[in-house]
Design a protein around this motif. Structure first.
Motif, mmCIF file in Angstrom:
data_model
loop_
_atom_site.group_PDB
_atom_site.id
_atom_site.type_symbol
_atom_site.label_atom_id
_atom_site.label_comp_id
_atom_site.label_asym_id
_atom_site.label_seq_id
_atom_site.Cartn_x
_atom_site.Cartn_y
_atom_site.Cartn_z
ATOM 1 N N ILE A 30 120.365 47.674 1.729
ATOM 2 C CA ILE A 30 119.469 47.718 2.881
ATOM 3 C C ILE A 30 119.890 48.816 3.845
ATOM 4 O O ILE A 30 121.065 48.954 4.177
ATOM 5 C CB ILE A 30 119.433 46.356 3.600
ATOM 6 C CG1 ILE A 30 118.623 45.378 2.749
ATOM 7 C CG2 ILE A 30 118.826 46.477 4.980
ATOM 8 C CD1 ILE A 30 118.601 43.995 3.315
ATOM 9 N N LYS A 31 118.906 49.581 4.253
ATOM 10 C CA LYS A 31 119.158 50.670 5.192
ATOM 11 C C LYS A 31 119.053 50.164 6.614
ATOM 12 O O LYS A 31 118.177 49.380 6.936
ATOM 13 C CB LYS A 31 118.119 51.766 4.999
ATOM 14 C CG LYS A 31 118.647 53.032 4.404
ATOM 15 C CD LYS A 31 117.672 54.143 4.680
ATOM 16 C CE LYS A 31 116.865 54.477 3.455
ATOM 17 N NZ LYS A 31 115.860 55.514 3.726
ATOM 18 N N ARG A 32 119.941 50.634 7.449
ATOM 19 C CA ARG A 32 119.899 50.261 8.863
ATOM 20 C C ARG A 32 119.412 51.452 9.687
ATOM 21 O O ARG A 32 119.410 52.574 9.224
ATOM 22 C CB ARG A 32 121.285 49.850 9.349
ATOM 23 C CG ARG A 32 121.863 48.681 8.614
ATOM 24 C CD ARG A 32 121.340 47.380 9.173
ATOM 25 N NE ARG A 32 121.516 46.296 8.209
ATOM 26 C CZ ARG A 32 120.752 45.239 8.164
ATOM 27 N NH1 ARG A 32 119.758 45.108 8.999
ATOM 28 N NH2 ARG A 32 120.961 44.302 7.280
ATOM 29 N N GLY A 33 119.051 51.176 10.890
ATOM 30 C CA GLY A 33 118.678 52.261 11.780
ATOM 31 C C GLY A 33 117.186 52.504 11.819
ATOM 32 O O GLY A 33 116.418 51.885 11.104
ATOM 33 N N ASN A 34 116.830 53.418 12.703
ATOM 34 C CA ASN A 34 115.417 53.688 12.920
ATOM 35 C C ASN A 34 114.764 54.287 11.687
ATOM 36 O O ASN A 34 115.391 54.972 10.900
ATOM 37 C CB ASN A 34 115.241 54.661 14.091
ATOM 38 C CG ASN A 34 115.662 54.036 15.399
ATOM 39 O OD1 ASN A 34 115.647 52.811 15.536
ATOM 40 N ND2 ASN A 34 116.056 54.864 16.346
ATOM 41 N N LEU A 35 113.504 54.007 11.575
ATOM 42 C CA LEU A 35 112.730 54.624 10.509
ATOM 43 C C LEU A 35 112.619 56.122 10.776
ATOM 44 O O LEU A 35 112.371 56.538 11.908
ATOM 45 C CB LEU A 35 111.335 54.001 10.459
ATOM 46 C CG LEU A 35 111.274 52.546 10.021
ATOM 47 C CD1 LEU A 35 109.943 51.925 10.440
ATOM 48 C CD2 LEU A 35 111.450 52.422 8.525
ATOM 49 N N THR A 36 112.796 56.898 9.758
ATOM 50 C CA THR A 36 112.653 58.341 9.910
ATOM 51 C C THR A 36 111.172 58.695 10.015
ATOM 52 O O THR A 36 110.307 57.903 9.619
ATOM 53 C CB THR A 36 113.233 59.070 8.687
ATOM 54 O OG1 THR A 36 112.441 58.722 7.538
ATOM 55 C CG2 THR A 36 114.674 58.670 8.441
ATOM 56 N N PRO A 37 110.868 59.870 10.546
ATOM 57 C CA PRO A 37 109.459 60.296 10.576
ATOM 58 C C PRO A 37 108.833 60.257 9.192
ATOM 59 O O PRO A 37 107.661 59.913 9.047
ATOM 60 C CB PRO A 37 109.536 61.728 11.108
ATOM 61 C CG PRO A 37 110.794 61.781 11.888
ATOM 62 C CD PRO A 37 111.747 60.846 11.202
ATOM 63 N N GLN A 38 109.609 60.613 8.181
ATOM 64 C CA GLN A 38 109.060 60.583 6.825
ATOM 65 C C GLN A 38 108.667 59.175 6.430
ATOM 66 O O GLN A 38 107.606 58.940 5.831
ATOM 67 C CB GLN A 38 110.103 61.111 5.819
ATOM 68 C CG GLN A 38 110.364 62.598 5.928
ATOM 69 C CD GLN A 38 111.538 62.887 6.842
ATOM 70 O OE1 GLN A 38 111.868 62.101 7.723
ATOM 71 N NE2 GLN A 38 112.168 64.036 6.655
ATOM 72 N N GLU A 39 109.547 58.245 6.777
ATOM 73 C CA GLU A 39 109.250 56.852 6.447
ATOM 74 C C GLU A 39 108.049 56.350 7.234
ATOM 75 O O GLU A 39 107.193 55.643 6.699
ATOM 76 C CB GLU A 39 110.483 55.985 6.719
ATOM 77 C CG GLU A 39 111.599 56.203 5.715
ATOM 78 C CD GLU A 39 112.878 55.488 6.124
ATOM 79 O OE1 GLU A 39 113.535 54.915 5.253
ATOM 80 O OE2 GLU A 39 113.223 55.499 7.315
#
Length: 305
Positions: free
Chosen positions: A72-81
């Motif tokens: 699982i990835k943490r942190g804000n969603l990237t613009p790409q995501e």
DNA sequence: AAAAGACTCAACCGCGGAGAC
DNA sequence: CGTCTCCGCGGTTGAGTCTTT
């Protein structure tokens, strides 16, 4: 702890009567992790009992999938995501788990939360019913190009000399430049952060909506800028051009004045008809955007997304 | 510094589908 | 075919945190 015991809905035995609810403790987490390491995922009710957890199988599954699972990835969603979410949501609607399958490391819950807290909030502020044609128009005509611009900026700042042009190909899908993007590619063979392959990652736009970013003319500003064009005319669309610019000094923070009128003249409800647009996209430091439409200015704050 | 309001996100709930019996 | 159980999904809640006044 703040968690509470709960009575089971069916109340069949004492074990169920002691089921716990609320936040998970570290001890519970490690019990669950240990048990899954031994027996694997699935058969959650059995797993809960085997682990000695006073939780429902459902609760264990949720805890594992949304929080404990190692990839699982943490942190804000990237613009790409974010861009991918917008695109996939326009295709599939609230099929969060399906959308999540295309964002490795992100959970359906996280995407759902993102949509509700950011995207729907914007819709509310604009007095647009989320999911409406106008809302879809706003997403496609404003947010997606803005995210593309962010991607482009990230790309050009991380790889100085590579192309920063985002092109439409002949299938009206969008090919992103290669760059240091995190793994949002739909291909699941890689579990690590990768430079994604633009053969694998295309954003599909409707036939009448193509879009590309061009290098800005250099005299405007030395800040990263782009011009996005959506050149195809809609047959029964009027000639009103809607375009962005950035009179940065406008400090009105409300968005209620956003004029989406030019987008409301479509005749078909289920297409994403996008009017002929020619808008200059220029980012300000505060990332506040001003929409100029037929002389009216209003602010479009994409940081909220 | 305190109170109020806004926001985030982990967790719960109810429902429906699938499979076993 | 009907019932039961499990699982997964989407919607919703609410405690904790952050921001604004």
């Amino acid at each position: 702890m703040s968690s509470t015991a709960t009575k089971p809905e069916m109340g069949s035995n004492e074990e169920e009567a002691e089921l716990r609810r609320g936040p998970w403790t570290l001890e519970e987490d490690s019990l669950l992790i240990h048990c899954i390491a031994l027996h694997g995922e699935g058969r959650w009710n059995m797993l809960a009992k085997t682990a000695g957890l006073k939780r429902t199988g459902k609760s264990c599954r949720l805890r594992w999938l949304n929080y404990l699972k190692p990839d699982i990835k943490r942190g804000n969603l990237t613009p790409q995501e974010q861009l991918l979410i917008l695109e996939l949501h326009s295709k599939w609607g609230n099929r969060w788990s399906k959308i999540a399958q295309h964002l490795p490391g992100r959970t359906d819950n996280e995407i759902k939360n993102y949509w509700r807290t950011r995207v729907q909030k914007q819709a509310r502020q604009l007095n647009i019913e989320s999911g409406s044609d106008r809302f879809i128009d706003a997403v496609r005509c404003f947010w997606m190009p803005r995210l593309l611009q962010k991607i482009e900026q990230n790309s050009s700042s991380s790889s100085s000399s590579s192309s920063s042009v985002i092109n439409m190909n002949s299938e009206n899908s969008l090919s992103l430049p290669q760059g240091e993007f995190t793994d949002i590619a739909a291909n699941h063979t890689s579990t690590t952060t990768t430079t994604y392959n633009n053969n694998n990652y295309n954003l599909n736009f409707p036939d009448h909506c193509s879009l590309h970013l061009q290098e800005p003319s250099s005299e405007i500003s030395d800040k990263p800028t782009s011009t996005a064009l959506i050149p195809q005319p809609l047959e029964n669309y009027n000639n009103n051009n809607v375009w962005f610019n950035n009179p940065v000094q406008d400090h009105s923070y409300g968005m209620e004045g956003l004029n989406l009128e030019p987008f409301s003249s479509r005749t078909e409800s289920n297409n994403y008809g996008i009017p002929q647009l020619d808008y200059n996209c220029q980012s300000s430091e505060s990332d506040q955007w001003v929409l100029s439409s037929m002389g009216e200015y209003s602010l479009w704050n994409l940081d909220d997304m």
